[in-house]
Design an enzyme around this catalytic site. Sequence first.
Site, PDB file in Angstrom:
ATOM      1  N   ASP A   1       0.862  -1.185   0.000  1.00 16.51           N
ATOM      2  CA  ASP A   1       0.000   0.000   0.000  1.00 16.51           C
ATOM      3  C   ASP A   1       0.895   1.230   0.000  1.00 16.51           C
ATOM      4  O   ASP A   1       1.744   1.386   0.889  1.00 16.51           O
ATOM      5  CB  ASP A   1      -0.912  -0.003   1.225  1.00 16.51           C
ATOM      6  CG  ASP A   1      -1.849   1.196   1.253  1.00 16.51           C
ATOM      7  OD1 ASP A   1      -2.594   1.386   0.274  1.00 16.51           O
ATOM      8  OD2 ASP A   1      -1.808   1.972   2.236  1.00 16.51           O
TER       9      ASP A   1
ATOM     10  N   GLU B   1      -1.280  -1.112  -6.033  1.00 10.22           N
ATOM     11  CA  GLU B   1      -2.509  -0.518  -6.561  1.00 10.22           C
ATOM     12  C   GLU B   1      -2.199   0.200  -7.866  1.00 10.22           C
ATOM     13  O   GLU B   1      -1.139   0.825  -7.995  1.00 10.22           O
ATOM     14  CB  GLU B   1      -3.088   0.496  -5.564  1.00 10.22           C
ATOM     15  CG  GLU B   1      -3.578  -0.098  -4.269  1.00 10.22           C
ATOM     16  CD  GLU B   1      -3.963   0.972  -3.275  1.00 10.22           C
ATOM     17  OE1 GLU B   1      -5.150   1.098  -2.957  1.00 10.22           O
ATOM     18  OE2 GLU B   1      -3.060   1.692  -2.817  1.00 10.22           O
TER      19      GLU B   1
ATOM     20  N   ASP C   1      -3.329   0.986   6.971  1.00  8.77           N
ATOM     21  CA  ASP C   1      -2.518   0.732   5.775  1.00  8.77           C
ATOM     22  C   ASP C   1      -2.165  -0.754   5.627  1.00  8.77           C
ATOM     23  O   ASP C   1      -2.100  -1.269   4.505  1.00  8.77           O
ATOM     24  CB  ASP C   1      -1.245   1.581   5.809  1.00  8.77           C
ATOM     25  CG  ASP C   1      -1.541   3.073   5.780  1.00  8.77           C
ATOM     26  OD1 ASP C   1      -2.528   3.455   5.131  1.00  8.77           O
ATOM     27  OD2 ASP C   1      -0.795   3.848   6.413  1.00  8.77           O
TER      28      ASP C   1
END
Length: 364
Positions: free
Chosen positions: A182, A266, A345
Amino acid sequence: MITYKFKISAKQTQKDKIIETISLCRWLYNTALEQRILLYREKKQSLSFYTQKKELPLLKKEFPIFKTVHSQVLQNVLERLDKAYKGFFGRIRKEQKAGFPRFKGTNRFHSFTYPQSGFELKGNVLKLSKIGDVRIRRHRKIAGKIKTCTIIHKNGNFFVCFACETTKVAVPALPKKSVGVDLGVQHLAITSDGEIFENPKHLRKNERKLKRLQRSVSKKKKGSNRRKKAVRLLAKLHEHIANKRRDTSHKVSRKLVNEYDLIVFENLNVQGMVKNHHLAKSITDSAWRNLIDLTLYKAENAGKRVVLVNPYNTSQMCSECGTIVKKTLKERVHSCSCGYIEDRDINAAKNILQLGLSTIKTVI
């Protein structure tokens, strides 16, 4: 293709020759661009790369100074212009912001390329046609076959970039060790295993110096030598910040690739995210895209795999039960009704990993 970048330790006469070559290439680029614009404006005709390439012998007869530049270097300049035109028309077809090829000032043209021949590397000595033998600081071994050689002059420093063709390493179908990553502003990266990579915030740390140098530039008279000196100092500081940021990305990406077979990030829309004026500077300073790109090429070279997944709801979803738990940016702890409590997170990184693993299974 992998690119290796080394610093050049050249004599002053060789440095002057490199600067002169860049200047001549810039003049050729601008003249060729003007030729294309005028021909289309007057006769509605377009010029191709091959048509302009055929005119190079005539150019050398008219201006003998161009004989001091290797022929393929001049051809590559015209090829760069042709790529700029193709990119312009390609963006029009995709209905994107077009961006017509622009004339290059001295601050926008820093390099020239030997695309096939005209250079030879022997140990720490690089033989350049029309320039001579220059020493390079070869700090690492070069793998693969060298295809092109690019000479760069920027902020008073000289570099050489070798683009090399390497064999692709086979990627295993099922990874042994996987991780979700992340990316954030407070911390640069947080893994699903709970490892935290701190964000050095290089831009924020040097903000006062930047402001002082920017004020110095704005106070100087345009065109003066003092302003040029102030601009050089400002450019060097910007380069220093960029180098430190890149160094951090290299270290983090190297650690991830060494430890894991599958790395999941991501697929962030950074261009859209920087429109948020409260976070734009912090997002830019984090350089997420650079970290992903460096991890991608390192993983490919090591036979590892990088997967990009849709970031939708990765921060809001519970990684244990899948329930959506709405949170604001200020809330740093994920607390679900199922009893699962975790750092926000780390929970997001676990969701990212699950998405990546499901993508791999779908492909297989």
